[in-house]
Write a protein that holds these residues in place. Sequence first.
Motif, mmCIF file in Angstrom:
data_model
loop_
_atom_site.group_PDB
_atom_site.id
_atom_site.type_symbol
_atom_site.label_atom_id
_atom_site.label_comp_id
_atom_site.label_asym_id
_atom_site.label_seq_id
_atom_site.Cartn_x
_atom_site.Cartn_y
_atom_site.Cartn_z
ATOM 1 N N GLU A 105 2.024 -7.713 2.752
ATOM 2 C CA GLU A 105 1.300 -7.847 1.488
ATOM 3 C C GLU A 105 1.299 -6.520 0.721
ATOM 4 O OE1 GLU A 105 -2.813 -8.951 1.938
ATOM 5 O OE2 GLU A 105 -3.255 -8.272 -0.094
ATOM 6 N N LYS A 106 0.964 -5.440 1.422
ATOM 7 C CA LYS A 106 0.759 -4.172 0.722
ATOM 8 C C LYS A 106 2.072 -3.452 0.446
ATOM 9 C CE LYS A 106 -3.632 -4.427 0.635
ATOM 10 N NZ LYS A 106 -4.832 -4.117 1.241
ATOM 11 N N ARG A 107 3.012 -3.591 1.370
ATOM 12 C CA ARG A 107 4.202 -2.737 1.267
ATOM 13 C C ARG A 107 5.490 -3.532 1.184
ATOM 14 N NH1 ARG A 107 4.791 1.260 -0.517
ATOM 15 N NH2 ARG A 107 6.331 2.017 0.954
ATOM 16 N N ASP A 108 5.386 -4.855 1.172
ATOM 17 C CA ASP A 108 6.579 -5.674 1.013
ATOM 18 C C ASP A 108 7.605 -5.407 2.125
ATOM 19 O OD1 ASP A 108 7.620 -7.736 -0.447
ATOM 20 O OD2 ASP A 108 9.003 -6.450 -1.552
ATOM 21 N N LEU A 112 -6.783 5.468 9.350
ATOM 22 C CA LEU A 112 -6.894 6.776 8.722
ATOM 23 C C LEU A 112 -5.548 7.294 8.242
ATOM 24 C CD1 LEU A 112 -9.447 8.454 11.119
ATOM 25 C CD2 LEU A 112 -9.806 7.767 8.761
ATOM 26 N N LEU A 113 -4.475 6.610 8.621
ATOM 27 C CA LEU A 113 -3.156 7.055 8.196
ATOM 28 C C LEU A 113 -2.854 6.452 6.838
ATOM 29 C CD1 LEU A 113 -1.196 6.577 11.545
ATOM 30 C CD2 LEU A 113 -2.204 8.670 10.631
ATOM 31 N N GLY A 114 -2.168 7.258 5.998
ATOM 32 C CA GLY A 114 -1.800 6.767 4.675
ATOM 33 C C GLY A 114 -0.566 5.898 4.763
ATOM 34 N N TRP A 115 -0.345 5.117 3.714
ATOM 35 C CA TRP A 115 0.886 4.340 3.661
ATOM 36 C C TRP A 115 2.064 5.285 3.512
ATOM 37 C CZ3 TRP A 115 0.444 -0.485 5.125
ATOM 38 C CH2 TRP A 115 -0.731 -1.181 4.871
ATOM 39 N N LYS A 116 3.188 4.869 3.927
ATOM 40 C CA LYS A 116 4.492 5.544 3.779
ATOM 41 C C LYS A 116 4.630 6.772 4.668
ATOM 42 C CE LYS A 116 6.662 5.317 -0.346
ATOM 43 N NZ LYS A 116 6.806 5.406 -1.809
ATOM 44 N N ARG A 117 3.755 7.778 4.515
ATOM 45 C CA ARG A 117 3.856 8.917 5.421
ATOM 46 C C ARG A 117 2.466 9.484 5.603
ATOM 47 N NH1 ARG A 117 7.631 12.882 2.308
ATOM 48 N NH2 ARG A 117 8.787 10.977 2.582
ATOM 49 N N ALA A 118 2.206 10.011 6.792
ATOM 50 C CA ALA A 118 0.863 10.479 7.073
ATOM 51 C C ALA A 118 0.918 11.626 8.058
ATOM 52 C CB ALA A 118 0.020 9.340 7.644
ATOM 53 N N ASP A 119 -0.266 12.179 8.280
ATOM 54 C CA ASP A 119 -0.383 13.398 9.068
ATOM 55 C C ASP A 119 -1.277 13.086 10.265
ATOM 56 O OD1 ASP A 119 -0.878 15.877 10.036
ATOM 57 O OD2 ASP A 119 -2.195 16.473 8.395
ATOM 58 N N LEU A 120 -0.660 13.073 11.446
ATOM 59 C CA LEU A 120 -1.398 12.670 12.644
ATOM 60 C C LEU A 120 -2.485 13.692 12.983
ATOM 61 C CD1 LEU A 120 -1.216 10.276 14.530
ATOM 62 C CD2 LEU A 120 0.183 11.643 16.064
ATOM 63 N N ASP A 149 7.103 -12.797 -0.532
ATOM 64 C CA ASP A 149 6.664 -11.627 -1.271
ATOM 65 C C ASP A 149 5.191 -11.346 -0.971
ATOM 66 O OD1 ASP A 149 5.401 -13.642 -2.585
ATOM 67 O OD2 ASP A 149 6.683 -13.592 -4.345
ATOM 68 N N ALA A 150 4.661 -10.367 -1.673
ATOM 69 C CA ALA A 150 3.284 -9.958 -1.411
ATOM 70 C C ALA A 150 2.319 -11.128 -1.607
ATOM 71 C CB ALA A 150 2.900 -8.803 -2.321
ATOM 72 N N ALA A 151 2.572 -11.938 -2.623
ATOM 73 C CA ALA A 151 1.670 -13.059 -2.892
ATOM 74 C C ALA A 151 1.683 -14.040 -1.715
ATOM 75 C CB ALA A 151 2.085 -13.774 -4.169
ATOM 76 N N TRP A 152 2.862 -14.271 -1.163
ATOM 77 C CA TRP A 152 2.979 -15.184 -0.016
ATOM 78 C C TRP A 152 2.119 -14.654 1.141
ATOM 79 C CZ3 TRP A 152 4.528 -14.595 5.028
ATOM 80 C CH2 TRP A 152 4.692 -15.787 5.745
ATOM 81 N N ARG A 168 0.719 4.398 8.014
ATOM 82 C CA ARG A 168 -0.041 3.182 8.258
ATOM 83 C C ARG A 168 0.902 2.068 8.732
ATOM 84 N NH1 ARG A 168 -4.711 0.820 5.624
ATOM 85 N NH2 ARG A 168 -5.310 2.899 5.078
ATOM 86 N N GLU A 169 2.047 1.972 8.035
ATOM 87 C CA GLU A 169 3.014 0.942 8.445
ATOM 88 C C GLU A 169 3.454 1.164 9.896
ATOM 89 O OE1 GLU A 169 3.215 2.738 5.697
ATOM 90 O OE2 GLU A 169 4.421 1.788 4.138
#
Lengths: 163, 679
Positions: free
Chosen positions: B266-269, B410-418, B200-203, B347-348
Amino acid sequence: MKLPKARAAKRRRLAVLLLALLGLGTATALTLTAFDDHLVFFHTPSDVAEKKAPVDRQMRIGGLVEMGSLERTQGAPEVRFRVTDLENAIPVVYRGVLPDLFREGQGVVANGKLAADGVFRASEVLARHDENYMPPEVAEALKRSGRWQDVVGPGTAPPPARN
Amino acid sequence: MIAELGHYALVLALCVALAQSIVPLAGAQKGDPALMATAKPAAYAQFLLVALAFGCLIHAFVVSDFTVENVVRNSHSQKPMLYKVSGAWGNHEGSMVLWSLILALFGASVAAFGRNLPPGLKARTLSIQAMIGVAFLAFIVFTSNPFERVLPPPPDGQDLNPLLQDPGLAFHPPLLYVGYVGFSIVFAFAMAALIEGRVDAAWARWVRPWTLAAWASLTAGIALGSWWAYYELGWGGWWFWDPVENASFMPWLVGAALLHSAIVAEKRDALKTWTILLAILAFALSLIGTFLVRSGILTSVHAFAVDPQRGVFILAIIVVAIGGSLALYAWRAPMLKGGGLFQPISREGALVLNNLLLATATATVFIGTLYPLFLEALGGAKVSVGPPFFNATFVPLMVPLLLAVSFGPLLGWKRADLAGALQRLRAALVLSVAAIVVTLWMDHGRNLIAAAAIGLAAWLFFGAWVEWAERVKLFRAPWATVWERAVNLPRAAWGMTIAHAGVGLMVLGITGSTAWQSESIKMMRPGERFDLAGYTFVFKGTERREGPNFFATRGVFEVYKGERLYATMTPEKRLFPVAGTTTTEASIRTNILADLYLTIGDPEGGGQPGSPGAPAFIVMAGSDTPWTVRAYHNPLVPWIWLGSLVMVLGAGVSLTDRRHRVGAPRRMAAPGAMPAAAE
């Protein structure tokens, strides 16, 4: 609610998979073409004497520096010597500084190209890093020429051990 | 007596490690806190015992105890003290003791600092770590005892290989080992997580500081090794794609990938099984690196001893470790649930791209390094794979990676704008284009690829700072606010900016030295001169010099820039009579923007036999004979190492982040003891 999420997950996985395949494909293509052009084969002095070695292609030779063969060209940083596996010898010409452990009668490995006149033009000459070590290429050349025992003494099994 | 004490300590350490590898793991499986608690004292004891053994070995070297075979073979009473100490790990046996020491040190650190780790995870991790310890301690005790006695003792030692008598190299192996062995802890964490069936994120947050520390030392170790090759081997090169270099470079690449994938975990599991796989691969490649380097199958200064038995032992360790861990992975990894969704442009997505490219690049290096060995083992032709292969495979893979580096943050998590990211990067874009134009102008438009590469370096450097500038509101807020925001910026963010900027500096150095190196080889008599890259070198002559354990011939050169004396350079050739070897000491004059690099070779007539005793270069010192002189002008080359140093600095800053402080984070769900929960 559930269905679109699952579909999105599938689509994402597909995208990642395609990307991974693309990366793998590129790497494979790069590697294969590079192998074709840049694989450097090793040849012994006897290979060269028997015309088994290609002319004008990057290759690597190994053997002993023949005793009494080292000549320096007057006034230029150029040396000529012969590399032998004790059966055959190749003339080598090299422009540059010889490595510290380069000696006549000792093992040497050279990278370069065989010219049509039978002279090996070395771009790089490597000797050992250490007094008690023989490069595997040199051992290989001597083993193939059947003269290994003459160098290390009878009964010694290659490769040579330091201790 | 002290040598026997050291040997005894090693055997005891082996016993402790054996117990540590079984008892806490059994305790964790049964949920028995008492058994789990044995891990901590055992880890301490193992570390103290190996430290004692290592101390005994150093003592033997320091006092030149020539009844110990290892000291006889690798030391000499006349050797400077620094090299007596570093000689303790400048050989096969000692380096393995150092390896075990660092392994035990990491284990003890987890025991000491992992206070907030769940007891089960901690016990399992320490057990796995101890298993690796068992393997290496057994290797030392059964095949490579550093305390072997020799009777009767010889009057003096055979000296350490003079190439290794160098301050840079005294610290190269320890740094490299901290890197290799640091990945063992990450590996142990990964194995423990697989046994628990939970990531998990803690790991991911626990694993990250260890990965960072390991990767930073590996970076420093590789940079130091490359710097050593640059100034000590006298060829003016800094990276040769030698199998030995590749052996350390592969874990570095995978470590870099792991650093980035752990962020996603860590951030997004997400990317959890991939992160685990990278942890396994990083350590597996460290082991393979050790095997390649130490087994003697490669010709190099690192191959201390050729002993088939040892090679087979290390190979067995590798097979068990890699085979076992991958089997465990195949069995347990499918149970780990995948996490957050993301679009390819996010970002991912950027971090996945980073991982794919780094992994692929590692694969090409792996193939290029091991293919000749496989081919030979299968009885095929004897081949070698040189720099052209790696330039044709590795470099093209790095270009998209480096282009993407500036976008990622500069990209956001999940979805971003190139397009939006590019818009925000326009300052970096403008500066990169400017860099290309200036380069072309200075180079008279000769080398387009090099100019593009300089642009890439600028893109990396300025791109890293664009993201930083946005976060601190540079030019958009009053200076006081900017200052405050910069101070309060998380250290991890600072670390990333610094490390990415460091990559840019390194690319700058690599490009400069590759594209614009100029070289001159000449036979020169004292009094003669030559020109190179706007400098005039005047050869004043040679003189003889005596060092603590060597004789040297020193060439004296005056370097003029126009009419002005710019530097006096004194390259040397040294003869170490005890070891019977000679070394070349390059003279390097740097002004940070470029290096002048000068070596002397043999005098005319040197290299021939028939001069028993001292070689020609010693005999002819001070004479009027012509000498081979080789000079290089290496533009920007210092930035290769300065850039690596900046990367290490970035990793160090990131390590000080409060969130990464070892043990600080707590697992949200279960603070108490958790029995194995594989679901």
